[in-house]
Design a protein around this motif. Sequence first.
Motif, short mmCIF file in Angstrom:
data_model
loop_
_atom_site.label_atom_id
_atom_site.label_comp_id
_atom_site.label_asym_id
_atom_site.label_seq_id
_atom_site.Cartn_x
_atom_site.Cartn_y
_atom_site.Cartn_z
N UNK A 1 -11.62 -0.14 -16.53
CA UNK A 1 -10.30 0.05 -15.94
C UNK A 1 -9.37 0.78 -16.91
N UNK B 1 3.82 1.37 -1.28
CA UNK B 1 4.44 1.39 -2.61
C UNK B 1 3.49 1.96 -3.66
N UNK B 2 2.24 1.49 -3.69
CA UNK B 2 1.32 1.96 -4.72
C UNK B 2 0.73 3.33 -4.39
N UNK B 3 1.11 3.86 -3.25
CA UNK B 3 0.75 5.24 -2.96
C UNK B 3 -0.63 5.44 -2.37
N UNK B 4 -1.16 4.44 -1.69
CA UNK B 4 -2.45 4.69 -1.05
C UNK B 4 -2.29 4.72 0.46
N UNK C 1 2.72 1.34 -12.84
CA UNK C 1 2.38 0.17 -12.02
C UNK C 1 1.06 -0.48 -12.44
N UNK D 1 3.60 8.34 -11.85
CA UNK D 1 4.09 7.08 -11.33
C UNK D 1 3.07 5.96 -11.56
N UNK D 2 1.80 6.36 -11.49
CA UNK D 2 0.73 5.36 -11.59
C UNK D 2 0.73 4.64 -12.93
N UNK D 3 1.23 5.30 -13.98
CA UNK D 3 1.22 4.62 -15.27
C UNK D 3 2.30 3.54 -15.34
N UNK E 1 -5.18 -5.77 -5.89
CA UNK E 1 -5.29 -5.70 -4.43
C UNK E 1 -5.63 -7.06 -3.82
N UNK F 1 -6.54 -6.95 -15.57
CA UNK F 1 -6.78 -5.55 -15.23
C UNK F 1 -5.47 -4.84 -14.89
N UNK G 1 -7.41 4.25 -16.27
CA UNK G 1 -5.97 4.35 -16.43
C UNK G 1 -5.59 5.33 -17.54
N UNK H 1 -1.64 -3.12 -10.48
CA UNK H 1 -1.83 -3.52 -9.09
C UNK H 1 -3.06 -4.40 -8.95
N UNK I 1 0.82 -1.21 0.00
CA UNK I 1 0.00 0.00 0.00
C UNK I 1 0.85 1.26 0.00
N UNK J 1 -7.94 -9.53 -1.83
CA UNK J 1 -9.40 -9.74 -1.82
C UNK J 1 -10.17 -8.81 -2.75
#
Lengths: 412, 289
Positions: free
Chosen positions: B98, B47-50, B76, B72-74, B80, B145, B102, B78, B45, B82
């Motif tokens: 999705x 790492x992915x920035x949340x 990764x 940065x999001x482009x 999650x 996804x 994106x 991800x 979390x 569950x």
Amino acid sequence: MVRLFFFEFRKHFMKKSLVIAIICFSLLNIAKIYSEYHEKSLLSSSANPEWQELYWNEIYEQFKGVMTDKKIETLMSIYKPLEQQTADKTASTETNNPNTYTGNLYNDHLFFKWNFVDPMEYAYMYKQYANDVVKTANENVSFFESLGNDYEYKKNKIILNRFQGRSIDSFSYTEMFQYYIHYDFSAFLVILICLYALMSVFVTEKETEMNVLLLTTKAGGQKTIFAKLFSASVFVIAISFWFGLIDFIAFASFFGSLEALFSPIYAIENFANTALDINLGEYALLSLVVKTIGFLIVSYLFLFISLFFKNALLPFIINMFFMFGFIYFQEAYMGSEQIIFKVINPFSLVVHRDLFGGTEFVNLFGFPILSYTAAILLGVIWGGIFLLAIFIFQRKNTIYRIGVKKRVDKVV
Amino acid sequence: MKVSFEGISKKYKGKWALKDFSSNLEYGIYGLLGENGAGKTTLINIFVGILKSDQGRVLINGRDVEKIGIDFLSHIGYLPQYPQFYKEFTVLEFLKYMSVLKGIPKEQGEKRAKELLSMVNLSEAKDMKVGALSGGMRQRVGIAQAMLNDPDILILDEPTAGLDPQERIRFRNLITKFSQNRIVLLATHIVSDIEHVANQVILLKNGELLKQGAPQKLTDEIKGKVWSITVTDDSLEEMLHLKISSMMRDDQGIHLRVIADEKPADHAVHVKPNLEDVFLYYSSEGEKW
Ligand SMILES: Nc1ncnc2c1ncn2[C@@H]1O[C@H](COP(=O)(O)OP(=O)(O)O)[C@@H](O)[C@H]1O
Ligand SMILES: [Mg+2]
């Protein structure tokens, strides 16, 4: 952005359960209007079986349209004898008297009284009534001007302007609009549907844990909130107009008439004191728009409340509680002198007869503002506050997001 | 592409979920291995920035992720822990959605979605509702996804949770397929998920990095510390204080797999260590019987 909006709309509002709910509620609404017609219309088959035919096939033709002296003479020549014959209650009560219109004198008397004499008298007298209002307002204008009471002066000036030159020249069948205007059941249905549909807009993301995934995508933050609010608004507007359309069409077809479409709004007795100077067709449209604004504001409140929950049930109940609170509040101040408590209630836009039926003012910094203007203004402010609150709190709620200044330490 | 974690720490109500975690990732599959509550999701979390870390920073090719910002999001993809996605969406619809999120152009997104569906063997199921998918199918949608934007870094949080053995194997092969030219960070508490696919293993325990290295290297390091002892029911009792990684009974007695620095019993013999043994070796307390 357009596609984001489309998907957001698809996500929350194109669901089988919702479509079924809308269909069921639409049918329920039509059924309710049908029973409204049977209960209230003088011409419904269940009330007075022979009146309908008599009215539409014979009598209405003679009297509709511009009220001339000749028409009034004719009507009186029929009505006066009936009135005399029934006055002492000694007339025959038989129901198949061939010398009568309906088979019975008493019935004839009521038929003409309720369908023609009373409404035509109201229409005829309205000119005089409006004149009196203008006269009083005129006197008040001079009086308050001499007193230097600027507020009352302006207020009476507005009344003067609004009532000047009013008259109802034509007689037309107004029952349909009379009951259409006083019909609130569909508003209740719309609110229930909105409440049900909107609860998922923010809650779904938490329930499915998609909120986490959304925030790792470019458009999953602010843009998605925009798309959510926009699609929710479109949905509410669409539902409001859909039910507005059903109401109008159902009333018009059950009552079988659009006769009064171009009659002035004050042709409806409850609106004798209205500040509006438009016809009934225009009012139907205005009414729908104002109602829709009301639905939107209430919907934004619903959405805001739902932000704080992880499942839909609790906010549903809380919002329901709010809704009944508003309704109670509105009923409590219906017809009251405390205009401010009327207009501050966002629900006053949903059921807005009280606003449009009279000419009432709110004092805004010394300026008299018509109550409906004030209510719409306040409504827009409420809506703005709720929207802003949604943005602020949703951002607080959202976990920290890269590239966004605000950092919050909590995974929701 | 190089990812560096520098001294990442995160505390929840006075308890460290992650403590001074530092590591470097380059190409290949990184298995982030740790028991439940070890801090894997916390690390991901952050790492992915949340999630905000209390201390430390993440660098991509030497640049602070914070400074790269939303771009940065482009980089990764991800998946999650569950995930449920949206029950009412069809598989294809969900992937299209999705791609919109994106920021992938329409045609490109749809083409990519279809390609990926065929890669994860879901072309047939593209019109099925997400709510009607099996766990394994849903996870495959999840990885598709994550791959939509052709990310440099693929991050999977417990992707095999709830899958049956066959699905698990299929999923493993899929990950290997997708690992070409990118960094894959795969968090799991199941050793077999990564044993044969990870190029590097990162062992995490109570928020701390125990060990990082190639599986071969890690098993080599504990060579000579894994033993097999065969005991009878009567003598089993006195062995139970040892770190036992497995127990098997057959007609010759009970075979214990024991981890110990010193020879634990006279008749103990060496066996070749596996990753499970490594995990157990570095966990301070063994399985208590
Ligand atoms: N939001 C939270 N609030 C409090 N404690 C948390 C929270 N999230 C995680 N933790 C704690 O941090 C530790 C690490 O959790 P997590 O990263 O989810 O572990 P893993 O993914 O390896 O199972 C656990 O002890 C967990 O209880
Ligand atoms: Mg986890």
